[in-house]
Design a protein around this motif. Structure first.
Motif, PDB file in Angstrom:
ATOM      1  N   ASP A   1       0.842  -1.184   0.000  1.00 57.39           N
ATOM      2  CA  ASP A   1       0.000   0.000   0.000  1.00 57.39           C
ATOM      3  C   ASP A   1       0.889   1.250   0.000  1.00 57.39           C
ATOM      4  O   ASP A   1       2.029   1.220   0.467  1.00 57.39           O
ATOM      5  N   GLU A   2       0.342   2.363  -0.504  1.00 56.35           N
ATOM      6  CA  GLU A   2       1.120   3.598  -0.573  1.00 56.35           C
ATOM      7  C   GLU A   2       1.598   4.053   0.801  1.00 56.35           C
ATOM      8  O   GLU A   2       2.653   4.680   0.929  1.00 56.35           O
ATOM      9  N   THR A   3       0.842   3.713   1.851  1.00 54.78           N
ATOM     10  CA  THR A   3       1.207   4.147   3.201  1.00 54.78           C
ATOM     11  C   THR A   3       2.495   3.512   3.692  1.00 54.78           C
ATOM     12  O   THR A   3       3.109   4.010   4.642  1.00 54.78           O
ATOM     13  N   GLN A   4       2.927   2.424   3.049  1.00 53.01           N
ATOM     14  CA  GLN A   4       4.143   1.745   3.502  1.00 53.01           C
ATOM     15  C   GLN A   4       5.415   2.435   3.034  1.00 53.01           C
ATOM     16  O   GLN A   4       6.497   2.167   3.562  1.00 53.01           O
ATOM     17  N   GLY A   5       5.318   3.295   2.028  1.00 54.59           N
ATOM     18  CA  GLY A   5       6.499   3.988   1.531  1.00 54.59           C
ATOM     19  C   GLY A   5       7.499   3.074   0.855  1.00 54.59           C
ATOM     20  O   GLY A   5       8.707   3.366   0.834  1.00 54.59           O
ATOM     21  N   LEU A   6       7.016   1.960   0.306  1.00 53.56           N
ATOM     22  CA  LEU A   6       7.877   0.996  -0.372  1.00 53.56           C
ATOM     23  C   LEU A   6       7.427   0.844  -1.813  1.00 53.56           C
ATOM     24  O   LEU A   6       6.222   0.826  -2.102  1.00 53.56           O
ATOM     25  N   ALA A   7       8.389   0.701  -2.724  1.00 52.06           N
ATOM     26  CA  ALA A   7       8.063   0.536  -4.136  1.00 52.06           C
ATOM     27  C   ALA A   7       7.709  -0.920  -4.420  1.00 52.06           C
ATOM     28  O   ALA A   7       8.319  -1.836  -3.865  1.00 52.06           O
ATOM     29  N   PRO A   8       6.733  -1.169  -5.290  1.00 56.52           N
ATOM     30  CA  PRO A   8       6.441  -2.555  -5.683  1.00 56.52           C
ATOM     31  C   PRO A   8       7.640  -3.179  -6.389  1.00 56.52           C
ATOM     32  O   PRO A   8       8.421  -2.488  -7.037  1.00 56.52           O
ATOM     33  N   PHE A   9       7.763  -4.483  -6.252  1.00 56.14           N
ATOM     34  CA  PHE A   9       8.765  -5.192  -7.041  1.00 56.14           C
ATOM     35  C   PHE A   9       8.369  -6.656  -7.132  1.00 56.14           C
ATOM     36  O   PHE A   9       7.525  -7.153  -6.376  1.00 56.14           O
ATOM     37  N   SER A  10       8.952  -7.344  -8.099  1.00 55.75           N
ATOM     38  CA  SER A  10       8.691  -8.770  -8.256  1.00 55.75           C
ATOM     39  C   SER A  10      10.012  -9.494  -8.476  1.00 55.75           C
ATOM     40  O   SER A  10      11.007  -8.896  -8.920  1.00 55.75           O
ATOM     41  N   THR A  11      10.020 -10.760  -8.173  1.00 50.02           N
ATOM     42  CA  THR A  11      11.218 -11.563  -8.331  1.00 50.02           C
ATOM     43  C   THR A  11      10.825 -12.997  -8.630  1.00 50.02           C
ATOM     44  O   THR A  11       9.824 -13.501  -8.119  1.00 50.02           O
ATOM     45  N   ARG A  12      11.587 -13.680  -9.482  1.00 43.26           N
ATOM     46  CA  ARG A  12      11.321 -15.091  -9.719  1.00 43.26           C
ATOM     47  C   ARG A  12      11.782 -15.876  -8.500  1.00 43.26           C
ATOM     48  O   ARG A  12      12.747 -15.505  -7.818  1.00 43.26           O
ATOM     49  N   VAL A  13      11.116 -16.981  -8.235  1.00 39.34           N
ATOM     50  CA  VAL A  13      11.405 -17.779  -7.051  1.00 39.34           C
ATOM     51  C   VAL A  13      11.319 -19.260  -7.390  1.00 39.34           C
ATOM     52  O   VAL A  13      10.710 -19.660  -8.383  1.00 39.34           O
ATOM     53  N   ARG A  14      11.920 -20.056  -6.539  1.00 39.88           N
ATOM     54  CA  ARG A  14      11.783 -21.506  -6.632  1.00 39.88           C
ATOM     55  C   ARG A  14      11.770 -22.080  -5.230  1.00 39.88           C
ATOM     56  O   ARG A  14      12.136 -21.411  -4.257  1.00 39.88           O
ATOM     57  N   LYS A  15      11.362 -23.344  -5.125  1.00 41.46           N
ATOM     58  CA  LYS A  15      11.336 -24.011  -3.834  1.00 41.46           C
ATOM     59  C   LYS A  15      12.755 -24.262  -3.327  1.00 41.46           C
ATOM     60  O   LYS A  15      13.655 -24.616  -4.097  1.00 41.46           O
ATOM     61  N   LEU A  16      12.926 -24.111  -2.030  1.00 35.93           N
ATOM     62  CA  LEU A  16      14.206 -24.437  -1.413  1.00 35.93           C
ATOM     63  C   LEU A  16      14.525 -25.915  -1.614  1.00 35.93           C
ATOM     64  O   LEU A  16      15.656 -26.286  -1.942  1.00 35.93           O
ATOM     65  N   VAL A  17      13.509 -26.780  -1.434  1.00 33.90           N
ATOM     66  CA  VAL A  17      13.628 -28.213  -1.720  1.00 33.90           C
ATOM     67  C   VAL A  17      12.549 -28.558  -2.732  1.00 33.90           C
ATOM     68  O   VAL A  17      11.362 -28.429  -2.441  1.00 33.90           O
ATOM     69  N   PRO A  18      12.918 -28.969  -3.943  1.00 33.21           N
ATOM     70  CA  PRO A  18      11.914 -29.206  -4.989  1.00 33.21           C
ATOM     71  C   PRO A  18      10.975 -30.356  -4.634  1.00 33.21           C
ATOM     72  O   PRO A  18      11.321 -31.288  -3.908  1.00 33.21           O
ATOM     73  N   THR A  19       9.764 -30.257  -5.184  1.00 34.13           N
ATOM     74  CA  THR A  19       8.738 -31.288  -5.077  1.00 34.13           C
ATOM     75  C   THR A  19       8.659 -32.037  -6.402  1.00 34.13           C
ATOM     76  O   THR A  19       8.931 -31.466  -7.455  1.00 34.13           O
ATOM     77  N   ASP A  20       8.265 -33.294  -6.359  1.00 37.06           N
ATOM     78  CA  ASP A  20       7.982 -34.031  -7.585  1.00 37.06           C
ATOM     79  C   ASP A  20       6.608 -33.595  -8.080  1.00 37.06           C
ATOM     80  O   ASP A  20       5.586 -34.008  -7.535  1.00 37.06           O
ATOM     81  N   CYS A  21       6.582 -32.738  -9.105  1.00 28.69           N
ATOM     82  CA  CYS A  21       5.303 -32.233  -9.626  1.00 28.69           C
ATOM     83  C   CYS A  21       4.487 -33.330 -10.291  1.00 28.69           C
ATOM     84  O   CYS A  21       3.271 -33.211 -10.421  1.00 28.69           O
ATOM     85  N   ASN A  22       5.172 -34.375 -10.748  1.00 27.77           N
ATOM     86  CA  ASN A  22       4.517 -35.405 -11.546  1.00 27.77           C
ATOM     87  C   ASN A  22       3.878 -36.479 -10.659  1.00 27.77           C
ATOM     88  O   ASN A  22       4.111 -37.669 -10.819  1.00 27.77           O
ATOM     89  N   ARG A  23       3.062 -36.028  -9.698  1.00 33.07           N
ATOM     90  CA  ARG A  23       2.343 -36.934  -8.819  1.00 33.07           C
ATOM     91  C   ARG A  23       0.845 -36.681  -8.921  1.00 33.07           C
ATOM     92  O   ARG A  23       0.411 -35.538  -9.066  1.00 33.07           O
ATOM     93  N   THR A  24       0.052 -37.732  -8.803  1.00 29.70           N
ATOM     94  CA  THR A  24      -1.393 -37.573  -8.688  1.00 29.70           C
ATOM     95  C   THR A  24      -1.726 -37.177  -7.253  1.00 29.70           C
ATOM     96  O   THR A  24      -0.905 -37.301  -6.342  1.00 29.70           O
ATOM     97  N   ALA A  25      -2.970 -36.722  -7.043  1.00 28.88           N
ATOM     98  CA  ALA A  25      -3.383 -36.318  -5.697  1.00 28.88           C
ATOM     99  C   ALA A  25      -3.305 -37.478  -4.721  1.00 28.88           C
ATOM    100  O   ALA A  25      -2.934 -37.309  -3.555  1.00 28.88           O
ATOM    101  N   SER A  26      -3.643 -38.679  -5.189  1.00 30.54           N
ATOM    102  CA  SER A  26      -3.661 -39.838  -4.296  1.00 30.54           C
ATOM    103  C   SER A  26      -2.273 -40.245  -3.838  1.00 30.54           C
ATOM    104  O   SER A  26      -2.141 -40.994  -2.864  1.00 30.54           O
TER     105      SER A  26
END
Length: 735
Positions: free
Chosen positions: A586-611
């Motif tokens: 918010d403007e009240t914080q006096g901070l500029a917006p910014f974005s950064t790419r991120v990744r997991k500290l420890v990767p997950t196996d994305c290729n899993r079903t919910a079960s």
């Protein structure tokens, strides 16, 4: 030097089988690839190559496999299945020529059997397997993917030298190379069901002795006739397929998400008339950053620098091919730049270095002429542009140049019209009489931003962007990935910004995401926390708060805690392990917006079903005293955990973090917890400024599914040791 992006068509094809159904065992993986190339060919090519951006493999075949499997991780993060979906993948000679086919994708079999959402309707094999847990007896795979082996020869297609096998989400393919990741996402998408299964006469497929509509046809809507394709005759469907904007897709989820994403036609507005005009049609390229609907307003200026090439008359010093001589004149303004003599990326880079906030590129060719860039997605970049890029025909550029000065303000914005590629609130499918083979089974090519299921490669899905195509699959009936929301649990950070980051956990049956972020301001720590929502492509945390006022340990009093709204944090996903975080204070914080790419500290196996997701039952936020607490995140490794402990000292926020493991007694021991200091906010952050100090040990002793005992044994003054019982912020049923 200015490059036009290739417009190469992607076709869908499949082999249809008709044999009996049989049960298949439940398997852990969402996708399995069957590589069908001979030894030394295609995906098995042993030719030595250098690692390419984000892809460390050192043989051509291994690089190709890495990209295909990365594409499958992206799709697996967004879909679910009862059994493993199998894919035949192969390189083959698909020919060369005016309409070079880069790849094909489709289904190997169809079914109209019971257990499917719409009876009497043909479903592609991958959907049948996902929904029913069964596949045809004797079928080895559900999807076929074939890629053109001649593309890497370098002389198969105009403007294309080879495939690009990079995986870095912020690096663009070099000139003349086509993103193999985008192609793989596209062709897998056809096999998953983005595939109309009518023949060349637009007759439905024959199953069980009758012609049956395919599931996509039940949602293809002809606006002129007011009916879906399963209600039309074959003759009417032939006309509808080539009816331009009449051809739409009626899926509710698809159209809601498309309305959020797609942009209207670009337009430049002027505060005072130029040649009696206040509005000028423009075009935008297909890469972010995309402006919000209100646009960007600033004066328009001509950048000046020497022309490195041949004279170009009145625009000779306005090419921005070298560092600008009038940088102070461009700072904070929009630059009007002429095409020619250097790449678009060089022009943009010089304007950005001068402080320009936007750029209008004037074509050096007449509108509609061969090589003209005055249309969407028609230019190529060597790097993502850092500012909005608008493009105008030469005659429009001449008018804008004539209106410079006079205190005019120019707005890069949009026309008050529906989003491109839509009609009457429905997203358009591709319709082209000159390319009937690609019609219907693609989204319209007019969309901005483009879709991965457009009929031409745009080289913008290099980062794994699958836009609203998952919603298309949900409309068809595909299971979504809400049942495996906990796959996103963990510590997210940018390796280039080590020392700050965010932790994401899920609550209440893994349906409620909670985010905490650990950052700095003027060398001091501060932390943010709040609940959010997941929309399939991103986590949005609109109720982020920041606190102050309390003290540590025995001196903590919850009545001292002061809470204030901070702003919004958004995590946009590439897959279950990588994405981009955007901080919007918010403007009240006096901070500029910014974005950064991120990744997991420890990767997950994305290729899993919910079960087959691992047990993350202790994940969550815990507290004993309102205003401070811990977050526990189960990492995708055996008995591995990450903890963040957010508290206060002398009224200021402090935080501590560390990783730990479960011992033989069932306790989780974090014996390398650290405290940090020295960092700065946003773009001023330098990881070399971060100082790390050992905090001590934190031991978690679970009591039940909602309560844990936490023992803080700090060796760091003035944080005295203490223990307390904490409970979940959102209670679960322990049955």
């Amino acid at each position: 030097m200015n490059r036009v992006a290739p417009d190469l068509k992607l076709l869908a094809a499949g082999l249809l089988l008709a044999v009996g159904m049989g049960a298949a065992p439940v398997q852990a993986q969402m996708f399995e690839v069957i590589y069908n190339d001979d030894a030394g060919v295609g995906f098995n090519d042993n030719q030595s190559v250098s690692p390419v951006s984000g892809n460390p493999a050192t043989t051509l075949g291994a690089q190709r496999r890495a990209v295909l499997e990365d594409a499958l991780s992206i799709w697996a993060s967004r879909l679910d299945s009862q059994i493993t979906i199998r894919i035949n993948a192969v390189f083959d000679d698909l020919g060369c020529g005016e309409r070079t086919t880069l790849g094909t994708g489709g289904t190997t079999w169809l079914s109209r059997e019971g257990g499917l959402p719409k009876s009497g309707t043909a479903y592609p094999g991958s959907m049948v397997a996902a929904l029913t847990g069964e596949r045809f007896d004797g079928v080895s795979a559900d999807i076929n993917n074939t890629y053109n082996i001649r593309i890497d020869d370098g002389d198969c297609a105009e403007s294309v030298d080879s495939f690009w096998y990079g995986l870095d989400p912020v690096e663009l393919p070099p000139a003349g190379q086509v993103s193999f990741l985008e192609l793989a996402l596209h062709e897998i998408g056809h096999g998953l069901g983005f595939l109309n299964l009518t023949n060349s006469e637009r007759e439905f497929i024959e199953l069980g002795g009758e012609r049956r509509p395919d599931i996509m046809s039940t949602l293809i809507f002809d606006i002129q006739r007011g009916e879906t394709w399963d209600q039309l005759t074959a003759a009417q469907r032939r006309t509808s397929a080539l009816s331009g904007s009449n051809l739409t897709f009626k899926g509710d989820q698809t159209n809601v998400r498309a309305a959020e994403r797609l942009l209207p036609p670009a337009q430049i507005r002027v505060s005072e008339p130029v040649a009696n005009l206040r509005q000028f049609d423009a075009f935008i390229q297909g890469f972010p950053p995309f402006l919000p609907l209100e646009g960007l307003s600033a004066p328009l200026r001509l950048p000046e620098s020497p022309n490195p090439g041949a004279p170009v008359s009145t625009w000779d010093r306005n090419l921005a091919c070298t560092p600008l001589e009038n940088a102070q004149f461009i700072e904070g303004n929009i630059a009007l730049v002429y095409r020619g003599e250097c790449t678009f990326s060089e022009k943009i880079r010089n304007v950005v270095q001068a402080g320009g906030v936007g750029i209008i590129i004037v074509d050096n060719l007449s509108a509609g002429s061969e090589g003209s860039v005055s249309r969407d997605r028609s230019i190529a970049f060597s790097e993502p542009p850092a500012i909005p890029v608008y493009i105008v025909p030469r005659n429009t550029g001449t008018l804008l140049r004539g209106g410079l000065g006079g205190g005019r303000i120019y707005t890069l914005g949009y026309a008050n019209q529906p989003p491109r590629g839509t009609r009457d609130g429905l997203v358009n499918l591709y319709s082209d009489a000159d390319n009937e083979g690609s019609s219907v089974s693609h989204f319209s090519n007019r969309m901005v931003p483009p879709s991965v299921m457009n009929p031409s490669i745009s080289n913008v899905a290099y980062g794994g962007d699958v836009d609203f195509v998952p919603d298309f699959f949900y409309d068809l009936g595909w299971p979504d990935a809400m049942g495996k929301l906990s796959q996103y649990t963990g510590a997210w950070f940018n390796p280039d910004r080590s020392g700050e980051g965010c932790v994401l956990v899920t609550e209440l049956g893994e349906q409620i995401p909670q985010m905490s972020c650990y950052l700095y301001r003027d060398g001091r720590q501060f932390w943010l926390i709040g609940p959010g929502e997941f929309n399939g492509e991103r986590f949005v945390f609109n109720d982020i708060t920041v606190t102050s006022g309390a003290d540590y340990g025995a001196n903590f009093d919850p009545d001292d805690v002061i809470r204030e709204a901070w702003g919004t944090v958004t995590l946009t996903l590439r897959d279950c392990n990588s994405g981009r975080i955007e901080f919007s204070p918010d403007e009240t914080q006096g901070l500029a917006p910014f974005s950064t790419r991120v990744r997991k500290l420890v990767p997950t196996d994305c290729n899993r079903t919910a079960s087959q997701q691992p047990d993350r039952g202790l994940n969550g936020s815990y507290f004993a005293r309102n205003g401070e607490g811990i977050q526990l995140a189960a990492l995708d490794a055996i008995d591995a955990w990450f903890i963040t402990w957010y508290s206060y000292l002398d009224g200021q926020q402090v935080w501590f973090s560390g990783d730990g493991r479960e011992n033989s007694s069932g306790q989780i021991v974090f014996d390398n917890v650290i405290s940090t200091s020295g960092g700065e906010w946003g773009f001023d952050f330098d990881p070399n400024d971060v100082e790390r100090t050992d905090f001590g040990t934190i031991v978690i002793d679970p009591i039940d599914c909602n309560r844990v005992n936490v023992d803080f044994q700090s060796t760091l003054e003035p944080f005295e040791p203490f223990s307390e019982e904490m409970r979940r912020v959102v209670l679960r049923s322990c049955d």
